[in-house]
Structures are given as C-alpha cells and as structure tokens.
Scaffold this active site. Sequence first.
Site, mmCIF file in Angstrom:
data_model
loop_
_atom_site.group_PDB
_atom_site.id
_atom_site.type_symbol
_atom_site.label_atom_id
_atom_site.label_comp_id
_atom_site.label_asym_id
_atom_site.label_seq_id
_atom_site.Cartn_x
_atom_site.Cartn_y
_atom_site.Cartn_z
ATOM 1 N N ARG A 149 -0.034 -5.043 -9.780
ATOM 2 C CA ARG A 149 -1.438 -4.742 -9.488
ATOM 3 C C ARG A 149 -1.660 -4.090 -8.128
ATOM 4 O O ARG A 149 -2.388 -3.104 -8.012
ATOM 5 C CB ARG A 149 -2.283 -6.038 -9.513
ATOM 6 C CG ARG A 149 -2.811 -6.426 -10.845
ATOM 7 C CD ARG A 149 -3.029 -7.913 -10.868
ATOM 8 N NE ARG A 149 -1.713 -8.527 -10.787
ATOM 9 C CZ ARG A 149 -0.951 -8.761 -11.841
ATOM 10 N NH1 ARG A 149 -1.389 -8.523 -13.028
ATOM 11 N NH2 ARG A 149 0.264 -9.267 -11.710
ATOM 12 N N THR A 150 -1.089 -4.679 -7.105
ATOM 13 C CA THR A 150 -1.446 -4.203 -5.765
ATOM 14 C C THR A 150 -1.006 -2.750 -5.578
ATOM 15 O O THR A 150 -1.792 -1.902 -5.168
ATOM 16 C CB THR A 150 -0.845 -5.120 -4.684
ATOM 17 O OG1 THR A 150 -1.272 -6.452 -4.962
ATOM 18 C CG2 THR A 150 -1.325 -4.726 -3.298
ATOM 19 N N LYS B 291 20.137 0.265 3.496
ATOM 20 C CA LYS B 291 21.227 0.693 4.396
ATOM 21 C C LYS B 291 21.094 0.040 5.760
ATOM 22 O O LYS B 291 21.883 0.295 6.662
ATOM 23 C CB LYS B 291 21.178 2.211 4.584
ATOM 24 C CG LYS B 291 21.313 3.014 3.314
ATOM 25 C CD LYS B 291 21.195 4.502 3.660
ATOM 26 C CE LYS B 291 21.252 5.379 2.429
ATOM 27 N NZ LYS B 291 20.953 6.784 2.761
ATOM 28 N N ARG C 247 3.976 -3.632 1.558
ATOM 29 C CA ARG C 247 4.265 -5.047 1.231
ATOM 30 C C ARG C 247 5.702 -5.342 1.634
ATOM 31 O O ARG C 247 6.605 -4.539 1.372
ATOM 32 C CB ARG C 247 4.094 -5.291 -0.266
ATOM 33 C CG ARG C 247 4.646 -6.644 -0.706
ATOM 34 C CD ARG C 247 4.300 -6.956 -2.132
ATOM 35 N NE ARG C 247 2.870 -7.242 -2.263
ATOM 36 C CZ ARG C 247 2.311 -7.650 -3.403
ATOM 37 N NH1 ARG C 247 3.041 -7.822 -4.482
ATOM 38 N NH2 ARG C 247 1.021 -7.901 -3.453
ATOM 39 N N HIS D 94 -2.693 -11.672 2.743
ATOM 40 C CA HIS D 94 -2.838 -10.616 1.743
ATOM 41 C C HIS D 94 -4.314 -10.181 1.730
ATOM 42 O O HIS D 94 -5.063 -10.492 0.809
ATOM 43 C CB HIS D 94 -2.428 -11.184 0.382
ATOM 44 C CG HIS D 94 -2.246 -10.172 -0.709
ATOM 45 N ND1 HIS D 94 -2.676 -8.859 -0.611
ATOM 46 C CD2 HIS D 94 -1.678 -10.303 -1.938
ATOM 47 C CE1 HIS D 94 -2.374 -8.233 -1.747
ATOM 48 N NE2 HIS D 94 -1.769 -9.079 -2.561
HETATM 49 C C1 NCD Z 1 -0.204 -12.108 -5.313
HETATM 50 C C2 NCD Z 1 0.767 -11.807 -4.191
HETATM 51 O O1 NCD Z 1 1.530 -10.849 -4.264
HETATM 52 O O2 NCD Z 1 0.694 -12.551 -3.229
HETATM 53 N N1 NCD Z 1 -0.249 -11.081 -6.254
HETATM 54 C C3 NCD Z 1 -1.153 -10.069 -6.062
HETATM 55 O O3 NCD Z 1 -0.993 -9.252 -5.193
HETATM 56 N N2 NCD Z 1 -2.238 -10.062 -6.836
HETATM 57 C C4 NCD Z 1 -0.030 -13.432 -5.923
HETATM 58 C C5 NCD Z 1 1.310 -13.846 -6.424
HETATM 59 O O4 NCD Z 1 2.288 -13.074 -6.383
HETATM 60 O O5 NCD Z 1 1.397 -14.978 -6.905
#
Ligand code: NCD
Length: 308
Positions: A51-52, A80, A101, A129
């Site tokens: 999703r993100t 690397k 991320r 997040h």
């Molecule tokens: C979450 C995350 O990556 O922290 N997912 C997201 O981005 N919607 C929640 C999760 O991974 O449980």
Amino acid sequence: MRSLIDILDLSVAEIEELMDLAEDIIAHPDAYAHRLAGKKLATLFFEPSTRTRMSFEAAMYELGGNVISMSSAASSSASKGESVADTVKTVSCYADIIAMRHPKEGAALVASKNASVPVINAGDGGHCHPTQTLADLLTIKREKGGFSNLTVGLCGDLKFGRTVHSLIQALARYEGVRFVLISPEELKVPSYVKRDVLACRGIPYEQTTDLGSALPSLDILYMTRVQRERFFNEEDYLRLKDRYVLTPEKLKDAKPDLSIMHPLPRVNEISVAIDEDKRACYFKQVKYGKYMRMALILKLLKEAEDVH
Ligand code: NCD
C-alpha cells in the site's frame, strides 16, 4: 528543506489544511491532474510494502508527475554496503522528492539530513509512520466528524507497531481524547510514548490485555498485526500472533457506530466476515491514504520551490 519524518513535524493546523486539500482533490481530481508535470518522486523501499509504496506512486501519477522506484534493498547498492546517506545524496540528483521506508529507526532522519530534496518517512523500523497516520486521520474525520472526545482503543502489537506510535502522537493533541491500550504484556506501548506523549500531558489512558472488556467503551478500535520481522525469535511470534482475532461474535457488545480500523496488511486479526460490517473502515483508510499523500507531496514540493 522541509521533510516529514515524524507526525509532529506537522502542526494541527497544517494537518487540517492537508485534510482540506485531500477533500478538494477527491472532489475535483481533474484540477490536480497536471499540477506536478515534470516533477519526479523517488520511492526507496528497503522493506516490503504494498500500500504505502503503491499509494505514493499512484499519488504522484495522479498529480501528473513521474516516479522512479527502488522496491527492495536486495536490488539496490544497499546490498553492496552503501550507506543511507550516500544513497539519498545520489537519489537527490535524480528526483525532486523522496519517500523512503527502512528497517532502522532513525533512518529517515539521517536521509533528510543528507538529501537536498524533501524526504518523507514511509516507515522507519518500529519507530513511526507519519503518512499512515495522515490516512488514519482523514478516515477518522470522515467517520466521526472530528477528533475531540473520542475513546480510541489500540490493539495488538503496540510495541513494534509504528503506525500506533504515530497515531497516538497525533490524536493526543486533540481535546478529550482517551486511549485504551490493549496488548499482551510483552507488546505494550513503549515507555517513551507513555511518558513523553501521554503522561506528561495528563492524557487519560488505560492498559489492558483484555479486548472483550475494553470493546463496549470504544469509539474507534485500531487493530494491528504482530510485527513478525521485528521479533528476535520465532517462538515468541508464534505464541503471540493470534492473541487477538476480531470476530462478528466479539462485536456484539460494541457501539453501533464503532469505527474498526487497521493499517493493513491483515494477517488474522480481523475475521473477513467483518469486511461487510458497515463499521469496517480499513479499506477506506487505503483509499484516503492516496489522497493524503497527494496533498502532502503538493505541500512539500511547493514549500521547496518557495525556498529556492
Ligand atoms: C504498516 C507498516 O508498514 O507499518 N503497513 C502500512 O504501511 N500500511 C503496518 C504493518 O506492516 O503491520
């Protein structure tokens, strides 16, 4: 250069503006379809995501911009031994804004100090997040009309769940919010969140291991997945993973206007039978997440231009 590393980097007023902008985009998508023509977003994902990453990319395309993407650490020079600092210095030469991320807490902050373009934290380890919180806030606003006087239950892995930490920080700024923190003993909210966010401002919260007894008082129930990738041993994960499974049966004592939320991915925390319940909001969170990311990208790029 303005980045978004922590949800508290945005004031309450700025979050309000972002939500208004997202609403305007939802109402008039054509008016925004070419706003970022010629601009590039880089998505740097050193951890898995559906999703993100895709919502950032969809957001940029829907604004008329382009995307360059690194979807795994394994396919990049990180494998690397390249540092985050060197990676973002490089990517700053190719893109106007970065969404990143990373499995390490603090990695997004390091990135923002080394990049010459805005950096958006798309999740740093078990820390925070903020863009999931933007999605959560628009969902809550649309469902509840606002944020004041809500009783918010957070359930599951409150220790490693970064979405939980950012959401508590954001909601703690509104009047009359109280929290019910539902988790196994081993997965309680970290003490820095309780001390620096809740206790120091006298925000009421209770901690419990029992979802059933907490449920009737809740306006919002935010379920979370046990974060397997942050556990030191598999045995502990297996013991804790199915501690809370929300079923239609368990919802019998819940408020008729409860909002059931989950950042997703869901593993087993919410029975699929609940998906048809009108109180289920988790796919709305997905939808609103894209619009909030559109609003955020517009804001940060505009601010970056104004600085130049
Ligand atoms: C979450 C995350 O990556 O922290 N997912 C997201 O981005 N919607 C929640 C999760 O991974 O449980």
